[in-house]
Scaffold this motif. Structure first.
Motif, PDB file in Angstrom:
ATOM      1  N   LEU A  76       0.839  -1.195   0.000  1.00 37.96           N
ATOM      2  CA  LEU A  76       0.000   0.000   0.000  1.00 37.96           C
ATOM      3  C   LEU A  76       0.873   1.244   0.000  1.00 37.96           C
ATOM      4  O   LEU A  76       1.928   1.270   0.640  1.00 37.96           O
ATOM      5  CB  LEU A  76      -0.899   0.044   1.234  1.00 37.96           C
ATOM      6  N   GLN A  77       0.397   2.274  -0.700  1.00 37.01           N
ATOM      7  CA  GLN A  77       1.067   3.574  -0.695  1.00 37.01           C
ATOM      8  C   GLN A  77       0.011   4.656  -0.516  1.00 37.01           C
ATOM      9  O   GLN A  77      -1.064   4.589  -1.122  1.00 37.01           O
ATOM     10  CB  GLN A  77       1.798   3.821  -2.004  1.00 37.01           C
ATOM     11  N   GLU A  78       0.353   5.646   0.286  1.00 36.96           N
ATOM     12  CA  GLU A  78      -0.545   6.781   0.434  1.00 36.96           C
ATOM     13  C   GLU A  78      -0.469   7.627  -0.827  1.00 36.96           C
ATOM     14  O   GLU A  78       0.591   7.768  -1.442  1.00 36.96           O
ATOM     15  CB  GLU A  78      -0.135   7.618   1.651  1.00 36.96           C
ATOM     16  N   GLN A  79      -1.597   8.158  -1.229  1.00 32.79           N
ATOM     17  CA  GLN A  79      -1.639   9.030  -2.395  1.00 32.79           C
ATOM     18  C   GLN A  79      -2.659  10.134  -2.177  1.00 32.79           C
ATOM     19  O   GLN A  79      -3.363  10.145  -1.176  1.00 32.79           O
ATOM     20  CB  GLN A  79      -1.945   8.241  -3.662  1.00 32.79           C
ATOM     21  N   ALA A  80      -2.729  11.062  -3.127  1.00 33.40           N
ATOM     22  CA  ALA A  80      -3.675  12.170  -3.027  1.00 33.40           C
ATOM     23  C   ALA A  80      -5.097  11.628  -3.023  1.00 33.40           C
ATOM     24  O   ALA A  80      -5.402  10.641  -3.696  1.00 33.40           O
ATOM     25  CB  ALA A  80      -3.492  13.123  -4.204  1.00 33.40           C
ATOM     26  N   GLN A  81      -5.960  12.278  -2.261  1.00 33.52           N
ATOM     27  CA  GLN A  81      -7.357  11.869  -2.209  1.00 33.52           C
ATOM     28  C   GLN A  81      -7.998  11.974  -3.584  1.00 33.52           C
ATOM     29  O   GLN A  81      -7.687  12.870  -4.364  1.00 33.52           O
ATOM     30  CB  GLN A  81      -8.111  12.727  -1.202  1.00 33.52           C
ATOM     31  N   GLN A  82      -8.898  11.047  -3.867  1.00 30.48           N
ATOM     32  CA  GLN A  82      -9.557  10.972  -5.158  1.00 30.48           C
ATOM     33  C   GLN A  82     -10.943  11.628  -5.156  1.00 30.48           C
ATOM     34  O   GLN A  82     -11.526  11.822  -6.209  1.00 30.48           O
ATOM     35  CB  GLN A  82      -9.694   9.509  -5.585  1.00 30.48           C
ATOM     36  N   GLY A  83     -11.481  11.901  -3.979  1.00 26.93           N
ATOM     37  CA  GLY A  83     -12.804  12.505  -3.904  1.00 26.93           C
ATOM     38  C   GLY A  83     -13.930  11.550  -4.272  1.00 26.93           C
ATOM     39  O   GLY A  83     -14.997  11.954  -4.721  1.00 26.93           O
ATOM     40  N   ILE A  84     -13.699  10.257  -4.089  1.00 28.28           N
ATOM     41  CA  ILE A  84     -14.687   9.231  -4.404  1.00 28.28           C
ATOM     42  C   ILE A  84     -15.752   9.206  -3.315  1.00 28.28           C
ATOM     43  O   ILE A  84     -15.457   9.413  -2.143  1.00 28.28           O
ATOM     44  CB  ILE A  84     -14.005   7.857  -4.505  1.00 28.28           C
ATOM     45  N   THR A  85     -16.985   8.936  -3.720  1.00 28.53           N
ATOM     46  CA  THR A  85     -18.087   8.791  -2.759  1.00 28.53           C
ATOM     47  C   THR A  85     -18.612   7.373  -2.841  1.00 28.53           C
ATOM     48  O   THR A  85     -18.943   6.894  -3.925  1.00 28.53           O
ATOM     49  CB  THR A  85     -19.221   9.793  -3.068  1.00 28.53           C
ATOM     50  N   GLY A  86     -18.664   6.699  -1.716  1.00 31.01           N
ATOM     51  CA  GLY A  86     -19.132   5.314  -1.686  1.00 31.01           C
ATOM     52  C   GLY A  86     -17.997   4.337  -1.953  1.00 31.01           C
ATOM     53  O   GLY A  86     -16.865   4.734  -2.247  1.00 31.01           O
ATOM     54  N   PHE A  87     -18.300   3.058  -1.816  1.00 28.10           N
ATOM     55  CA  PHE A  87     -17.300   2.015  -2.072  1.00 28.10           C
ATOM     56  C   PHE A  87     -17.912   0.999  -3.014  1.00 28.10           C
ATOM     57  O   PHE A  87     -19.008   0.497  -2.772  1.00 28.10           O
ATOM     58  CB  PHE A  87     -16.870   1.338  -0.773  1.00 28.10           C
ATOM     59  N   ILE A  88     -17.204   0.694  -4.113  1.00 29.30           N
ATOM     60  CA  ILE A  88     -17.744  -0.232  -5.108  1.00 29.30           C
ATOM     61  C   ILE A  88     -16.781  -1.374  -5.406  1.00 29.30           C
ATOM     62  O   ILE A  88     -15.571  -1.245  -5.219  1.00 29.30           O
ATOM     63  CB  ILE A  88     -18.105   0.485  -6.429  1.00 29.30           C
ATOM     64  N   VAL A  89     -17.366  -2.469  -5.861  1.00 23.12           N
ATOM     65  CA  VAL A  89     -16.603  -3.605  -6.380  1.00 23.12           C
ATOM     66  C   VAL A  89     -16.564  -3.434  -7.880  1.00 23.12           C
ATOM     67  O   VAL A  89     -17.603  -3.434  -8.535  1.00 23.12           O
ATOM     68  CB  VAL A  89     -17.265  -4.947  -5.997  1.00 23.12           C
ATOM     69  N   ARG A  90     -15.383  -3.252  -8.429  1.00 24.76           N
ATOM     70  CA  ARG A  90     -15.226  -3.117  -9.879  1.00 24.76           C
ATOM     71  C   ARG A  90     -15.060  -4.493 -10.503  1.00 24.76           C
ATOM     72  O   ARG A  90     -14.461  -5.375  -9.920  1.00 24.76           O
ATOM     73  CB  ARG A  90     -13.995  -2.263 -10.230  1.00 24.76           C
ATOM     74  N   ARG A  91     -15.583  -4.630 -11.678  1.00 24.53           N
ATOM     75  CA  ARG A  91     -15.487  -5.909 -12.401  1.00 24.53           C
ATOM     76  C   ARG A  91     -14.342  -5.879 -13.372  1.00 24.53           C
ATOM     77  O   ARG A  91     -13.959  -4.908 -13.889  1.00 24.53           O
ATOM     78  CB  ARG A  91     -16.786  -6.199 -13.143  1.00 24.53           C
TER      79      ARG A  91
END
Length: 91
Positions: A76-91
């Motif tokens: 894992l590496q810390e990175q700039a925030q992405q501003g994502i809302t919610g958590f999803i499972v990508r296919r």
């Protein structure tokens, strides 16, 4: 509390063991935003952001994953925030 974002890869027996769904459940329980997906090489890729205490808790959980998983490596590496809302499972 500060908000942080982590991105990385989980290796081992992490596909075919409900790893993505279990990760999403943990992230939602911790009120984290982001996503998780399988990669063609057998790893799982994950990006999550939120309160640093919750991020630390999910990081700890990712070291072993769900019961059927066998995690051999977590990068894992810390990175700039992405501003994502919610958590999803990508296919």
């Amino acid at each position: 509390m500060a908000r942080i974002c982590m991105h990385g890869y989980v290796s081992g027996r992490v596909q075919g063991v409900c790893f993505r769904q279990a990760t999403a459940e943990q992230a939602e329980r911790l009120d984290l935003d982001g996503w998780v997906r399988n990669l063609a090489d057998g790893r799982v890729e994950v990006l999550f952001e939120g309160d640093e205490t919750a991020v630390a808790e999910l990081t700890s959980w990712l070291q072993h994953g769900p019961q059927a998983a066998e995690v051999t490596s977590l990068e894992l590496q810390e990175q700039a925030q992405q501003g994502i809302t919610g958590f999803i499972v990508r296919r």
